[in-house]
Enzyme design. Sequence first.
Site, PDB file in Angstrom:
ATOM      1  N   HIS A 200       0.808  -1.227   0.000  1.00 54.48           N
ATOM      2  CA  HIS A 200       0.000   0.000   0.000  1.00 54.48           C
ATOM      3  C   HIS A 200       0.838   1.272   0.000  1.00 54.48           C
ATOM      4  CE1 HIS A 200      -0.109   1.358   4.377  1.00 54.48           C
ATOM      5  NE2 HIS A 200       0.359   0.133   4.546  1.00 54.48           N
ATOM      6  N   CYS A 321       0.942   6.511  12.339  1.00 55.01           N
ATOM      7  CA  CYS A 321       0.754   5.493  13.365  1.00 55.01           C
ATOM      8  C   CYS A 321       0.763   6.080  14.761  1.00 55.01           C
ATOM      9  CB  CYS A 321       1.844   4.436  13.259  1.00 55.01           C
ATOM     10  SG  CYS A 321       1.944   3.730  11.621  1.00 55.01           S
TER      11      CYS A 321
HETATM   12  C1  LIG Z   1       4.031   1.742   6.494  1.00 53.45           C
HETATM   13  C2  LIG Z   1       5.329   1.310   7.055  1.00 53.45           C
HETATM   14  C3  LIG Z   1       5.455   0.063   7.710  1.00 53.45           C
HETATM   15  C4  LIG Z   1       4.281  -0.838   7.980  1.00 53.45           C
HETATM   16  O1  LIG Z   1       3.750  -1.430   6.827  1.00 53.45           O
HETATM   17  P1  LIG Z   1       2.239  -2.013   6.907  1.00 53.45           P
HETATM   18  O2  LIG Z   1       2.039  -2.704   5.597  1.00 53.45           O
HETATM   19  O3  LIG Z   1       1.341  -0.821   7.079  1.00 53.45           O
HETATM   20  O4  LIG Z   1       2.190  -2.946   8.068  1.00 53.45           O
HETATM   21  C5  LIG Z   1       6.699  -0.285   8.179  1.00 53.45           C
HETATM   22  N1  LIG Z   1       7.765   0.503   8.005  1.00 53.45           N
HETATM   23  C6  LIG Z   1       7.686   1.689   7.373  1.00 53.45           C
HETATM   24  C7  LIG Z   1       8.923   2.499   7.183  1.00 53.45           C
HETATM   25  C8  LIG Z   1       6.467   2.130   6.878  1.00 53.45           C
HETATM   26  O5  LIG Z   1       6.401   3.318   6.274  1.00 53.45           O
END
Ligand SMILES: *Cc1c(COP(=O)(O)O)cnc(C)c1O
Length: 385
Positions: A200, A321
Amino acid sequence: MSIYLDNNATTRVAPEVLEAMLPWLGDEGYGNPSSSYGLGRAAAAALETARAQVARLAGCREDEIVFTSCGTESINTAVQAALAADPDKRHIVTTAVEHSATIKLCEHLAQRGYEITWLPVDSAGLLDPLRLEAAIRKDTALVTLLWANNETGVLFPIHEIAAIVQKKNAFLHVDAVQAFGKLPLSLGDEGIHFLSMSGHKLHAPKGVAALYVNRRARMTPFLRGSQEAGRRGGTQNVTSIVGLGAAAEIAVDHLGSRQIMEWRDAFEDFLLESVPGTTVNGDRTLRLPNTTNLSFEGIESEGALILLDADGICCSAGSACTSGLVHPSHVLKAMGLSNERARASLRFSFGRFNSASDLHRICKILPEVVEKLRALAPGKLGVSA
Ligand SMILES: *Cc1c(COP(=O)(O)O)cnc(C)c1O
């Protein structure tokens, strides 16, 4: 119409990605890829096409790509696999500016008896490789760190880090969720054991991701089962994996484009010139092409988000987050920013669905928003009057 400048939080599903996925939701595409009849074989073939597409963007072999449900799962898988390889090694090296997935996991491991070294960064968000080298010990199981920071876009020198970790005989996991699809990778040539990516963040849907596992690394599954050659159990999410493959293929084609960086740079230069009290957080050269993190002296980012939202502008304060909490960003705090300046910061992250007219509108609206907020809290500002 909203102006979406929060592509580090998530991205819009590209129309070509959606189109590639739709057949796999219909009455011809529901086979289980582990089934041996035609419907199943078609699904299995679609998985392997997607694996090849992802491997091409990663610069690795197809059998080094394991599909997972999210970046967070990839990170958890890599970390526990590295720890399982040598249970006597109880030390982990990471940094103070990681994504919450890594922070929460390491905090949990600390409660379970692991020792964690949280490496500091300098005021530009950069990591000193010599400091990393000095932190790795005989009992260090794993070094886990970001390639590109999600809040500032600042890059860690992964090639140099990989060479150091290899010399020291520890595992290296790289959280490349932000870098994947934005920077060219050539994992076949690196000493990286594990690398996490997530759909995503590159115009595939949420809930699909991958983990690169170097063919020489010992892999202990996190979810046990027969799929993904025993490396990740659970029937694969064929539809979304097809979307991830399509997104990876499009990303390969866009890697050479400078458009996103030109928008970001024009935006940043405009604000630095026209809004007094603006500062850029993080190194401006060793950085993702799409991200800018800015502080506007005398404002509170929470208020800015509300006013910008009213004008249809999506951006973020700190990382998605942890927003909702009023704590200043741990990344900006680790860079030595005062609480005040950290709370006055906004992150704008561009993507390929932005346009020149988005840039035009944000350059008009943002200075007005900053001015309005400063007028509400006049005593605090040292730059006006
Ligand atoms: C978004 C993100 C994640 C987590 O990925 P998800 O697919 O949302 O669990 C981990 N590390 C970084 C640097 C991110 O930007």
